[in-house]
Design a protein around this motif. Structure first.
Motif, PDB file in Angstrom:
ATOM      1  N   PRO A 231       0.763  -1.156   0.030  1.00 20.72           N
ATOM      2  CA  PRO A 231      -0.120   0.080   0.017  1.00 20.72           C
ATOM      3  C   PRO A 231       0.944   1.194   0.027  1.00 20.72           C
ATOM      4  CG  PRO A 231      -0.934  -1.680   1.520  1.00 20.72           C
ATOM      5  CD  PRO A 231       0.564  -2.101   1.043  1.00 20.72           C
ATOM      6  N   VAL A 232       1.862   1.174   0.669  1.00 24.10           N
ATOM      7  CA  VAL A 232       2.940   2.407   0.570  1.00 24.10           C
ATOM      8  C   VAL A 232       3.377   2.747  -0.668  1.00 24.10           C
ATOM      9  CG1 VAL A 232       4.929   3.390   1.752  1.00 24.10           C
ATOM     10  CG2 VAL A 232       3.255   2.335   3.309  1.00 24.10           C
ATOM     11  N   THR A 233       3.791   1.613  -1.328  1.00 21.58           N
ATOM     12  CA  THR A 233       4.143   1.866  -2.651  1.00 21.58           C
ATOM     13  C   THR A 233       3.179   2.384  -3.709  1.00 21.58           C
ATOM     14  OG1 THR A 233       5.768  -0.042  -2.559  1.00 21.58           O
ATOM     15  CG2 THR A 233       5.252   0.897  -4.639  1.00 21.58           C
ATOM     16  N   ILE A 234       2.047   2.224  -3.572  1.00 22.42           N
ATOM     17  CA  ILE A 234       1.075   2.555  -4.260  1.00 22.42           C
ATOM     18  C   ILE A 234       0.730   4.149  -4.086  1.00 22.42           C
ATOM     19  CG2 ILE A 234      -1.471   2.532  -4.487  1.00 22.42           C
ATOM     20  CD1 ILE A 234      -1.311  -0.430  -4.204  1.00 22.42           C
ATOM     21  N   VAL A 235       0.619   4.490  -2.859  1.00 26.53           N
ATOM     22  CA  VAL A 235       0.563   5.783  -2.283  1.00 26.53           C
ATOM     23  C   VAL A 235       1.909   6.574  -2.821  1.00 26.53           C
ATOM     24  CG1 VAL A 235       0.353   7.432  -0.279  1.00 26.53           C
ATOM     25  CG2 VAL A 235      -0.766   5.392  -0.322  1.00 26.53           C
ATOM     26  N   SER A 240       3.734  10.817  -6.402  1.00 25.02           N
ATOM     27  CA  SER A 240       4.574  11.416  -7.242  1.00 25.02           C
ATOM     28  C   SER A 240       4.261  11.821  -8.649  1.00 25.02           C
ATOM     29  CB  SER A 240       5.826  10.161  -7.422  1.00 25.02           C
ATOM     30  OG  SER A 240       6.820  10.688  -8.619  1.00 25.02           O
ATOM     31  N   ASP A 241       3.253  10.830  -9.034  1.00 22.88           N
ATOM     32  CA  ASP A 241       2.413  11.127 -10.360  1.00 22.88           C
ATOM     33  C   ASP A 241       1.682  12.605 -10.137  1.00 22.88           C
ATOM     34  OD1 ASP A 241       1.908  10.192 -12.886  1.00 22.88           O
ATOM     35  OD2 ASP A 241      -0.299  10.210 -12.119  1.00 22.88           O
ATOM     36  N   THR A 242       1.032  12.523  -9.142  1.00 23.60           N
ATOM     37  CA  THR A 242       0.290  13.729  -8.936  1.00 23.60           C
ATOM     38  C   THR A 242       0.884  15.114  -8.952  1.00 23.60           C
ATOM     39  OG1 THR A 242      -1.481  12.512  -7.690  1.00 23.60           O
ATOM     40  CG2 THR A 242      -1.419  15.058  -7.387  1.00 23.60           C
ATOM     41  N   ALA A 368      -2.480  18.662  -1.901  1.00 26.25           N
ATOM     42  CA  ALA A 368      -2.630  17.481  -2.732  1.00 26.25           C
ATOM     43  C   ALA A 368      -2.037  15.984  -2.039  1.00 26.25           C
ATOM     44  CB  ALA A 368      -1.801  17.768  -4.083  1.00 26.25           C
ATOM     45  N   ILE A 369      -1.032  16.225  -1.624  1.00 26.86           N
ATOM     46  CA  ILE A 369      -0.350  14.737  -0.859  1.00 26.86           C
ATOM     47  C   ILE A 369      -1.467  14.309   0.104  1.00 26.86           C
ATOM     48  CG2 ILE A 369       1.428  14.055   0.680  1.00 26.86           C
ATOM     49  CD1 ILE A 369       3.180  15.860  -0.580  1.00 26.86           C
ATOM     50  N   VAL A 370      -2.130  15.083   1.123  1.00 29.48           N
ATOM     51  CA  VAL A 370      -3.065  14.779   2.072  1.00 29.48           C
ATOM     52  C   VAL A 370      -4.055  14.052   1.335  1.00 29.48           C
ATOM     53  CG1 VAL A 370      -4.632  15.813   3.678  1.00 29.48           C
ATOM     54  CG2 VAL A 370      -2.097  16.409   3.343  1.00 29.48           C
ATOM     55  N   LYS A 371      -4.578  14.624   0.075  1.00 24.58           N
ATOM     56  CA  LYS A 371      -5.728  14.319  -0.712  1.00 24.58           C
ATOM     57  C   LYS A 371      -5.502  12.835  -1.234  1.00 24.58           C
ATOM     58  CE  LYS A 371      -8.881  15.601  -4.368  1.00 24.58           C
ATOM     59  NZ  LYS A 371      -8.802  14.053  -5.132  1.00 24.58           N
ATOM     60  N   VAL A 372      -4.255  12.845  -1.667  1.00 24.69           N
ATOM     61  CA  VAL A 372      -3.780  11.479  -2.428  1.00 24.69           C
ATOM     62  C   VAL A 372      -4.141  10.198  -1.206  1.00 24.69           C
ATOM     63  CG1 VAL A 372      -2.059  10.008  -3.289  1.00 24.69           C
ATOM     64  CG2 VAL A 372      -2.644  12.295  -4.116  1.00 24.69           C
ATOM     65  N   ILE A 374      -5.682  10.559   1.560  1.00 21.44           N
ATOM     66  CA  ILE A 374      -7.303  10.149   2.113  1.00 21.44           C
ATOM     67  C   ILE A 374      -7.895   9.350   0.964  1.00 21.44           C
ATOM     68  CG2 ILE A 374      -9.340  11.545   2.548  1.00 21.44           C
ATOM     69  CD1 ILE A 374      -7.829  13.757   3.778  1.00 21.44           C
ATOM     70  N   ASP A 375      -7.810   9.786  -0.273  1.00 24.29           N
ATOM     71  CA  ASP A 375      -8.582   9.018  -1.082  1.00 24.29           C
ATOM     72  C   ASP A 375      -8.055   7.549  -1.110  1.00 24.29           C
ATOM     73  OD1 ASP A 375      -9.649  11.180  -2.115  1.00 24.29           O
ATOM     74  OD2 ASP A 375      -8.319  11.744  -3.960  1.00 24.29           O
ATOM     75  N   PHE A 376      -6.835   7.155  -0.981  1.00 23.35           N
ATOM     76  CA  PHE A 376      -6.349   5.862  -0.948  1.00 23.35           C
ATOM     77  C   PHE A 376      -6.998   5.289   0.272  1.00 23.35           C
ATOM     78  CE2 PHE A 376      -3.509   2.400   0.586  1.00 23.35           C
ATOM     79  CZ  PHE A 376      -3.637   1.648  -0.508  1.00 23.35           C
ATOM     80  N   LEU A 377      -7.032   5.815   1.417  1.00 23.71           N
ATOM     81  CA  LEU A 377      -7.600   5.118   2.574  1.00 23.71           C
ATOM     82  C   LEU A 377      -9.288   4.984   2.285  1.00 23.71           C
ATOM     83  CD1 LEU A 377      -6.014   7.056   5.370  1.00 23.71           C
ATOM     84  CD2 LEU A 377      -5.446   5.174   4.698  1.00 23.71           C
ATOM     85  N   ARG A 378      -9.915   5.998   1.402  1.00 21.90           N
ATOM     86  CA  ARG A 378     -11.323   5.426   1.451  1.00 21.90           C
ATOM     87  C   ARG A 378     -11.402   4.459   0.487  1.00 21.90           C
ATOM     88  NH1 ARG A 378     -13.946  11.144  -0.419  1.00 21.90           N
ATOM     89  NH2 ARG A 378     -15.690   9.761  -0.295  1.00 21.90           N
TER      90      ARG A 378
END
Length: 387
Positions: A231-235, A240-242, A368-372, A374-378
């Motif tokens: 999961p950390v790799t995905i985040v 990075s992409d965002t 933007a980092i916080v949003k990424v 939060i979106d992953f956790l959701r």
């Protein structure tokens, strides 16, 4: 121990374990907040270096789509092109920027004084605004400009020789004057060294991160437990992409805003059009607040050329703002960020009040980092609920 006492012991053990973990987490979070509060400038400086590295890496990847070659060669080519563009800008427009910056500074001071006088004449109390330093600087400039020129061979009453008993200053006066000169010199030197040092720190960090992004990515992933590494790799990859897509879009927006502002003010006939276009492009990096501040500076500077020029500059600012908000941002950043304007503005004001200029300038990438995350956790919670 009876059968009924065993569940109670287990419950108490679980409760004690939960309290212990909660206390450790609370203390750790408190320590982190205190550390971030006292060393916020350093943390934001490092974060700025990371953003520069992400931007250089994004440009290097874009160069890889056009040409082949290894990553270091493409990064070196990108750095050479950027350095050549910056050097050419300073070579061709350095003197223009310096002269227009001095002119713009004096114009803004005089306009602020005019606004203060106008407000006071109409019964508005301006004591809540700090105009003292601006008024003192403006009065000094006016004194210099309105000073009577000296004519050789003539003696005015103010410059007539006056007999004095002693024209040598005392030792205490010399010591205090020398101490004040040394203090001001040290302040200027330390401020210059600090600004140059911060610039090179950000530059070094950006080049280091961009030169070997996989090394730092792997090092960050090694710090996480193996069961959480996926999961950390995905985040990390999503962040990075965002940031890459947002930075590329932001650079295009900054160039477009600066160029349109410069050309528009040049057509209107504003003397400091080039430096105003440069500052409008730089302030476009800060959403909402940067646009408002840039428009205010443009309008104030244009009022020195008359009300028609000021009104034309205001119309130009509204057109540039509409171009940025309704054309460039939806087209370039529709896949990068999707943050409501009110949320972004509130977050900007909060970080600006708490951390100053650094917080105001870097509020959007932090959000933007916080949003990424939060979106992953959701997404993880939704998948767990569906399972």
């Amino acid at each position: 121990m009876t059968v009924t006492e065993a569940p109670n012991v287990q419950t108490r053990s679980d409760l004690a374990w939960a309290i212990s973990i909660g206390g450790i987490v609370t203390v750790s979070f408190t320590i982190f907040v205190v550390f971030a509060w006292y060393f916020s400038a350093t943390l934001f400086l490092v974060f700025a270096g990371i953003l520069l590295g992400v931007a250089l890496n994004a440009l290097t990847q874009l160069a890889g789509r056009v040409m082949g070659g290894p990553h270091p060669l493409r990064l070196a080519l990108v750095c050479v092109v950027l350095a050549a563009m910056l050097g050419g800008l300073l070579y061709l427009g350095g003197a223009t920027i310096a002269s227009q910056a001095r002119t713009l500074s004096g114009t803004l001071k005089s306009q602020v004084v005019s606004v203060k006088t106008y407000l006071e004449q109409h019964g508005v109390d301006t004591s809540y605004f700090d105009f003292n330093s601006i008024l003192s600087d403006a009065s000094k400039d006016e004194t210099k400009d309105t000073a009577a020129p000296e004519i050789p061979g003539t003696v005015t009453p103010s410059t007539a020789p006056i007999p004095r008993t002693s024209n040598l200053p005392s030792a205490g006066t010399i010591a205090s004057s020398g101490g004040a000169i040394v203090t001001q010199t040290l302040k200027i030197l330390l401020g210059t060294v600090g600004a140059v040092g911060n610039f090179f720190i950000v530059l070094f960090l950006g080049l280091a991160f961009a030169a070997q992004p996989s090394v730092y990515r792997s090092g960050l992933l090694r710090l996480t437990p193996k069961r959480r590494r996926g999961p950390v790799t995905i985040v990390v990859d999503r962040i990075s992409d965002t940031l890459q897509r947002w930075l590329i879009a932001q650079m295009i927006t900054m160039v477009a805003v600066g160029g349109v502002t410069w050309i528009g003010l040049k057509l209107i006939g504003i003397p400091s059009a080039f430096i105003l276009g440069v500052q409008a492009g730089l302030l476009a990096f800060i959403p909402t607040v940067g646009a408002i501040l840039g428009g205010l500076i443009v309008v104030l500077a244009s009022l020195a050329s008359g009300w028609i020029a000021g009104a034309s500059a205001f119309v130009l600012f509204m057109a540039v703002h509409a171009l940025e908000s309704y054309i460039l941002t939806p087209i370039l950043q529709r896949q990068a960020l999707d943050i409501p304007p009110a949320t972004l503005f509130a977050f900007q004001i909060t970080l600006g009040v708490v951390f100053g200029v650094w917080g105001l300038a870097l509020a959007l990438p932090v959000l933007a980092i916080v949003k990424v995350v939060i979106d992953f956790l959701r997404e993880d919670e939704n998948e767990a609920a569906a399972a």
